[in-house]
Write an enzyme that holds these catalytic residues in place. Structure first.
Site, PDB file in Angstrom:
ATOM      1  N   ASP A 240       0.834  -1.195   0.000  1.00 40.18           N
ATOM      2  CA  ASP A 240       0.000   0.000   0.000  1.00 40.18           C
ATOM      3  C   ASP A 240       0.874   1.253   0.000  1.00 40.18           C
ATOM      4  OD1 ASP A 240      -2.358   1.816   0.786  1.00 40.18           O
ATOM      5  OD2 ASP A 240      -3.275  -0.176   0.835  1.00 40.18           O
TER       6      ASP A 240
ATOM      7  N   HIS B 191      -4.023   5.020   4.241  1.00 39.75           N
ATOM      8  CA  HIS B 191      -4.691   3.814   3.751  1.00 39.75           C
ATOM      9  C   HIS B 191      -4.037   2.532   4.257  1.00 39.75           C
ATOM     10  CE1 HIS B 191      -6.327   1.200   0.386  1.00 39.75           C
ATOM     11  NE2 HIS B 191      -7.390   1.915   0.678  1.00 39.75           N
TER      12      HIS B 191
ATOM     13  N   SER C 160     -11.480  -1.908   0.172  1.00 38.36           N
ATOM     14  CA  SER C 160     -10.183  -1.737   0.824  1.00 38.36           C
ATOM     15  C   SER C 160     -10.206  -2.286   2.234  1.00 38.36           C
ATOM     16  CB  SER C 160      -9.826  -0.243   0.901  1.00 38.36           C
ATOM     17  OG  SER C 160      -9.209   0.192  -0.267  1.00 38.36           O
TER      18      SER C 160
END
EC number: 3.4.21.94
Length: 657
Positions: free
Chosen positions: A199, A240, A415
């Site tokens: 990520d 994230h 996600s």
């Protein structure tokens, strides 16, 4: 395997397929080169203006090693960023004097490298977009103090982690969760398992993560150093990866945030999303990084979810994934978990070559009352589902760690779903460290539950395939059940060797009618009597070449000899393509899992929409993947109503017949 591939030059290797076991990954790579690499690259080469980066793939004329490669790079004005997937002859060079992105290839720099006597090939890397799924820069929340049940984790955010224990909070349906408490009650918490979060980085100094952080398995491929810490931005855009990491391995009972699905497991940070353009070499090195230290790779990103993109992994990346599933974890195979996509009903995740790959576990999401989320894509390659948003308040998502020691209740999208699945798989691997990557997929099929999942718009219903397995076009085989997966993992016997069979082809071009349906059939014996005979299916691919006046108005269905009908391509109203179409694109379905492949397969192609369209199906190849011998034969059946019992009985009845 020698690779001279450029963007529009791909070797066809269909006639070199072999039976593939764990030790035979080169033949597997050859098969994939035909099925997926060629499909993706050829279709992408016809896409809109290509971008070229300052990175170069360089192959030396022998195994000279890193030091020699660095000297070669320096004398030509380049910098050696290191080997590609640990190779001693393939390297990643970068030229700092070139712009990171340009619209034309730098012919002089390529010629300079090719002129070096120790270099056999040099390819300037294309740049492409990869996007995080479900990012929403909502407010960051401080810790809260709420009452807890006596036996629950004491972490202050645990009451908000309805996907771990759904008591009906925020309008949810009680007991609609991952059933992790049943796994924890068996003493399984993820010990000795590492999940890599591929990520934008991981805040490895976060108090809820720092003691479960595996530094040896981590790396920053965006900055080329061992410290994958997120780059600061005012809007916390790079939160994230940290959010995903907390879902897997946030510590228990430490008074910080919530708790991870596998709270005693380790997480590694692989920072690889944070640069203007992605390259094949960055992806490949990320997916092949430390394959014997990393058990699970979790990816919550992919091609743009705009409903018009058809894209997937390039050559080196596919080689990395293939090597991972065949050589990683000391031969047991790495597990690649993928978020299925956030394009909503206007997109189809079978147009995403990562999520639709046989080598990945594609995970969709549901909200806490059982509905699909509004952003969920649907496709026949989805294997199972986990959870994302709340029902009453869509902004109440997954509670997890956030940047700089903070916490959030707002992580969402597919996600958020993929790391939950990675956590469940980490529990299964602790329960049985001998599980192969295919065992994980079989366990997912056999233990996922329909529970209360439903399509809010009534489009997709639960259907039973030919051996009694229930599936849904949105949710795959259901929501993961950690307790059931751990229990079955402990009894598990590794499934038989996997084979790949070319089930036949239709080579003659056929016109797709403007009104009505083009129906094609293939009768196959599934390679009966050969080394690649398949009697029990796992994945099925329809490799299709098709052009039409509007690609987005195309529907394709595949029906098995046992009557299971999979929609392998749905309408995508935003896809106006009239030039590229699909070039040997491998549409995949998991819906026929466990079925018998011999007999007549039917492909239906038709146009939907208000405007009449025209098109041609130029080629269709049926690829069957599965086992010659029956799986599950040596597994004890403790529940006569379980999926395992149903499938075993179907297989036994078939043998008797």
């Amino acid at each position: 395997m020698r690779d001279e591939t450029t963007c529009c030059l791909v070797r066809s290797t269909r006639n070199r397929q072999k039976a593939t076991t764990m030790e035979q990954w080169p033949s597997l790579s050859i098969l994939l080169s035909f099925l997926l690499i060629s499909a993706v690259i050829l279709s992408l080469c016809q896409a809109a203006p290509e971008v070229f980066t300052n990175s170069f793939y360089v192959r030396l004329n022998g195994e000279h090693g890193h030091d020699v490669a660095s000297r070669i790079a320096k004398r030509n004005g380049f910098e050696n960023l290191g080997p590609v997937m640990g190779s001693k002859s393939e390297f990643h060079f970068v030229h700092r004097g070139l712009n990171h992105a340009r619209t034309k290839r730098s012919v002089p720099h390529t010629r300079l490298l090719k002129a070096d006597p120790l270099i056999t090939s040099a390819i300037q890397q294309s740049g492409f977009r990869r996007v995080k799924r479900g990012f929403n820069p909502l407010k960051v929340e401080n810790l809260v103090d709420v009452p807890l049940s006596h036996n629950d984790p004491s972490d202050p955010y645990f009451p908000y982690q309805w996907y771990l224990k759904n008591t009906g909070q925020n309008g949810g349906k009680p007991k609609l969760d991952l059933n992790v408490e049943a796994a924890w009650a068996q003493g399984i918490t993820g010990k000795n398992v590492t999940t890599a979060i591929m990520d934008d980085g991981v805040d490895y100094m976060h108090p809820d993560l720092k003691f479960n952080y595996n530094a040896k398995a981590s790396y920053d491929f965006s900055s080329n150093d061992p410290y994958p810490y997120p780059r600061y931005t005012d809007d916390w855009f790079n939160s994230h990866g940290t959010r995903c990491a907390g879902e897997v391995a946030a510590a228990r009972d430490n008074g910080v945030c919530g708790v991870g699905v596998a709270y005693d497991s380790k997480v590694a940070g692989i920072r690889m999303l944070d640069q203007p353009y992605m390259t094949d070499l960055i992806e490949a090195n990320s997916m092949g990084h430390e394959p014997n230290l990393i058990d699970i790779y979790s990816a919550s990103w992919g091609p743009t979810d705009d409903g018009k993109t058809v894209d997937g992994p390039r050559n080196a990346t596919m080689r990395a994934i293939v090597r991972g599933v065949n050589e990683g974890r000391n031969g047991l195979g790495n597990i690649y978990v993928w978020a299925s996509g956030d394009g909503g009903e206007d997109d189809d995740c079978n147009c995403d070559g990562y999520a639709a790959s046989m080598w990945t576990v594609s995970i969709n999401s549901a909200i806490n009352d059982g509905q699909n989320a509004h952003y969920d894509e649907s496709c026949s390659s989805t294997l199972a589902s986990t959870f994302s948003n709340g029902a009453k308040d869509p902004n109440t998502g997954v509670a997890t760690t956030d940047l700089y020691g903070k916490c959030t209740r707002s992580h969402s999208g597919t996600s958020a779903a993929a790391p939950e699945a990675a956590g469940v798989f980490a529990l299964a691997l602790e329960a049985n460290p001998s599980l192969t990557w295919r065992d994980i997929q079989h366990l997912t099929v056999l233990t996922s539950k329909r529970n209360s999942l439903f399509d809010a718009k009534g489009r997709f219903h639960w259907t039973m395939n030919g051996v009694g397995l229930e599936f849904n076009h949105l949710f795959g085989f259901g929501v993961l059940d950690a307790g059931a997966m751990v229990a079955l993992s402990r009894e598990w016997k590794t499934v038989p060797a996997r084979y790949h069979c070319d089930g036949g082809s239709v080579k003659e071009a056929r016109r797709v009618p403007s009104r009505g349906t083009l129906v094609l059939t293939l009768d196959t014996k599934a390679c009966q009597g050969t080394d690649t005979e398949v009697n029990y299916l796992e994945h099925v691919q329809a490799v299709v070449t098709l052009n039409s006046t509007r690609r987005g108005d195309t529907n394709i269905y595949l029906t098995s000899p046992m009557g299971t009908r999979s929609m392998i391509l749905s309408r995508r109203p935003n896809d106006d393509d009239r030039h590229d179409g699909f070039v040997k694109w491998p549409f995949m379905t998991t819906h026929t899992w466990g079925e018998y492949p011999k007999g007549t397969w039917t492909l239906e192609v038709r146009f939907v929409g208000d405007v009449l369209q025209a098109g041609w199906l130029k080629e269709w190849t049926l690829m069957l993947h599965g086992t010659r011998d029956a799986p599950y034969v040596n597994l004890p059946v403790t529940d006569p109503h379980s999926k395992l019992a149903v499938v075993k009985k179907a297989h036994e009845d078939r043998k008797k017949a």
